[in-house]
Design a protein around this motif. Structure first.
Motif, PDB file in Angstrom:
ATOM      1  N   ASN A  39       0.849  -1.183   0.000  1.00 18.68           N
ATOM      2  CA  ASN A  39       0.000   0.000   0.000  1.00 18.68           C
ATOM      3  C   ASN A  39       0.891   1.241   0.000  1.00 18.68           C
ATOM      4  O   ASN A  39       2.103   1.161   0.207  1.00 18.68           O
ATOM      5  CB  ASN A  39      -0.940  -0.003   1.213  1.00 18.68           C
ATOM      6  N   ARG A  97      -4.754  -3.194   0.909  1.00 21.38           N
ATOM      7  CA  ARG A  97      -4.116  -2.494  -0.208  1.00 21.38           C
ATOM      8  C   ARG A  97      -4.267  -0.979  -0.082  1.00 21.38           C
ATOM      9  O   ARG A  97      -3.556  -0.230  -0.752  1.00 21.38           O
ATOM     10  CB  ARG A  97      -4.678  -2.997  -1.540  1.00 21.38           C
ATOM     11  N   GLU A  98      -5.186  -0.549   0.773  1.00 18.20           N
ATOM     12  CA  GLU A  98      -5.350   0.878   1.053  1.00 18.20           C
ATOM     13  C   GLU A  98      -4.706   1.282   2.378  1.00 18.20           C
ATOM     14  O   GLU A  98      -4.873   2.419   2.826  1.00 18.20           O
ATOM     15  CB  GLU A  98      -6.840   1.243   1.056  1.00 18.20           C
ATOM     16  N   GLN A 130     -15.195  -1.301  -0.311  1.00 16.61           N
ATOM     17  CA  GLN A 130     -15.279   0.035  -0.917  1.00 16.61           C
ATOM     18  C   GLN A 130     -16.155   0.961  -0.081  1.00 16.61           C
ATOM     19  O   GLN A 130     -15.834   2.138   0.116  1.00 16.61           O
ATOM     20  CB  GLN A 130     -15.829  -0.085  -2.338  1.00 16.61           C
ATOM     21  N   LEU A 152     -14.240   1.937   3.048  1.00 24.30           N
ATOM     22  CA  LEU A 152     -13.227   2.944   2.712  1.00 24.30           C
ATOM     23  C   LEU A 152     -13.856   4.327   2.555  1.00 24.30           C
ATOM     24  O   LEU A 152     -13.270   5.333   2.970  1.00 24.30           O
ATOM     25  CB  LEU A 152     -12.484   2.540   1.439  1.00 24.30           C
TER      26      LEU A 152
END
Length: 479
Positions: free
Chosen positions: A143, A169-170, A462, A465
């Protein structure tokens, strides 16, 4: 002019990877399909008609960009094909193995409708990602910077793992709680190795661990830790428990010894494949060896049970299903594989009761299909006077799964459920009735496919996030 690599479906016949002969595959739990060679994968990918409106893609729950990665494979650009595949699917090598392509992408292939035989989408997808692992194209999870926000995921099945992958990954801190000693959910303990070899699942779990996902295994929410404690410690919580409660039969003698649940039978078998000590298997309670086995049900779990029983050395294996072959919910490809391996399907048959304190037989009622119901499916009707006794030493109930009563199990107020017992959540944002709490996969939609759970997990990640973006403006540096 370069040779056209596509649109070869008129001249090139559909050709699946070679299956091992039934006599060989009955003796082990290895996958039954071989791998394509590079040239064969390119040849079969080249059969794609490159539709302007690709029904394969629209009928894939993940909307995978199938025409593009088929074209790239046909052109020999395998690494690019993998990258396109991985962009929309967290676990393409798993979907390539266990998705019912005959009901999804391949079943809606345009050239199949025109009589030329569908493109072998699943086999190519499996080949692309297996090659990517072999060639080192599958990169570690990285990330752009570690963030301070923390998300808890309850359930380490496909939905929870797909969400964990996207969140890490974020840079989000992710902790996954699961009641079992290995992550993977039904991919690990429910689906047999001949459909999904366990090292395939373990590689992805190892990738998640190395990428910073913190797994808290052997942790039963509601017993080892409360839901309230989890909620108080994290910025968001995702419920991804799946559904494990077995639908039961109401019939005389159903409590006899030797009548077992599918999930218990399959878990025992998969644990043996890991080398675990499984007393219920060793005692014969969850072992089909030397027994006349009757499996009740017509879904993919029933197919897993009949084919596992064959491999365990059952003397005979019969599958009872109350509708006919055309109306069964399981994959037709799996039915064919089971028949090749020696399973007998008894269509239009339903259990009426069981004989013996330790099961000796199934009282079977013969059925016929009557008028369609509200869903359009013909309703099975009893044929009077056509009952008979099917001898059995082991009966496996594969009637599907229902959700556990999570509000009661976890002692949580305000978590709304549907009339079916699934967690009530928005099907786009996956938000539940509790602020900051989300749900995905089977616990939201009911027992379904791994590919739907992956889609739900990605969507939920998503949405989480987006929620977290409203709480912070910049990631914090890793310590």
């Amino acid at each position: 002019m370069a040779k056209q690599p596509m649109l070869k479906f008129v001249n090139v016949a559909r050709d699946m990877p070679e299956k091992r002969p039934p006599d060989l595959r009955r003796g082990d739990f290895n996958e039954i399909y071989g791998e394509y060679a590079r040239e064969k994968a390119a040849e079969q990918s080249g059969r794609c008609s490159q539709c302007g409106v690709p029904y394969c893609q629209s009928h894939c729950p993940l909307h995978n960009n199938i025409p593009d990665w088929l074209r790239l494979t046909a052109e020999g650009r395998l690494q690019e094909a993998y990258e396109v595949s991985q962009a929309t699917n967290t676990f393409p090598e798993i979907c390539g193995r266990i998705c019912p392509q005959d009901r999804l992408c391949e079943g809606n292939c345009v050239i199949e409708q025109s009589g030329h035989g569908t493109v072998t989408i699943g086999a190519v997808e499996k080949y692309i990602t297996d090659t990517a692992w072999d060639e080192g194209w599958v990169k570690p999870i990285t990330n752009g910077g570690e963030r301070k926000e923390k998300v808890a995921i309850i359930g380490a099945g496909p939905g929870g793992l797909a969400a964990a992958d996207m969140l890490r990954r974020e840079g989000v801190q992710v902790t996954v709680y699961d009641r079992y000693d290995r992550a993977g959910g039904l991919m690990t303990y429910g689906i047999p190795g001949f459909k999904l070899e366990k090292d395939v699942v373990m590689k992805r779990i190892a990738q998640l661990e190395e990428g910073g996902v913190d797994f808290k295994l052997n942790t039963d929410v509601g017993t080892d830790i409360t839901f309230a404690e989890i909620r108080d410690s994290f910025d968001a919580v995702l419920i991804a428990t799946g559904v494990y409660k077995t639908r039961d039969l109401q019939a005389p003698g159903v409590g006899a010894e030797g009548i077992v649940n599918a999930i218990d039978f399959l878990t025992a078998s998969n644990r043996k494949s890991f080398g675990d000590a499984v007393p219920e298997f060793d005692s014969g309670e969850l072992n089909a060896e030397g027994k006349r086995v009757v499996v009740i049900g017509g879904g993919d779990t029933a197919m897993d049970c009949v084919r596992t029983s064959i491999r365990q050395g059952a003397t005979s294996v019969k599958c009872l299903y109350r509708r006919d072959r055309e109306n069964m919910p399981g994959s037709q490809r799996e039915v064919q594989n089971a028949e090749e391996e020696g399973v007998e399907f008894v269509w239009l048959s339903a259990p009426k009761g069981f004989t013996g304190e330790r099961v000796e037989g199934v009282m079977v009622s013969k059925m016929r299909l009557g008028q369609p119901d509200a869903t359009g499916r013909q309703v099975p009707e009893l044929i009077e006077g056509a009952d008979y006794l099917e001898e059995a030493d082991l009966v496996i109930k594969a009637l599907g799964f229902e959700p556990e009563d999570l509000p009661k199990l976890w002692g949580v107020d305000g978590l709304e459920v549907t009339r079916w017992g699934t967690v009530l959540a928005d099907f786009q944002t996956h938000e539940t009735s509790l602020p900051g709490v989300y749900a995905c996969g089977d616990i939201q939609r009911g027992a379904s496919l791994v590919v739907w759970a992956i889609r739900d997990g990605r969507e939920a990640a998503q949405a989480i996030l987006a929620q977290l973006a409203g709480k912070t403006t910049a990631p914090v540096a890793a310590e």
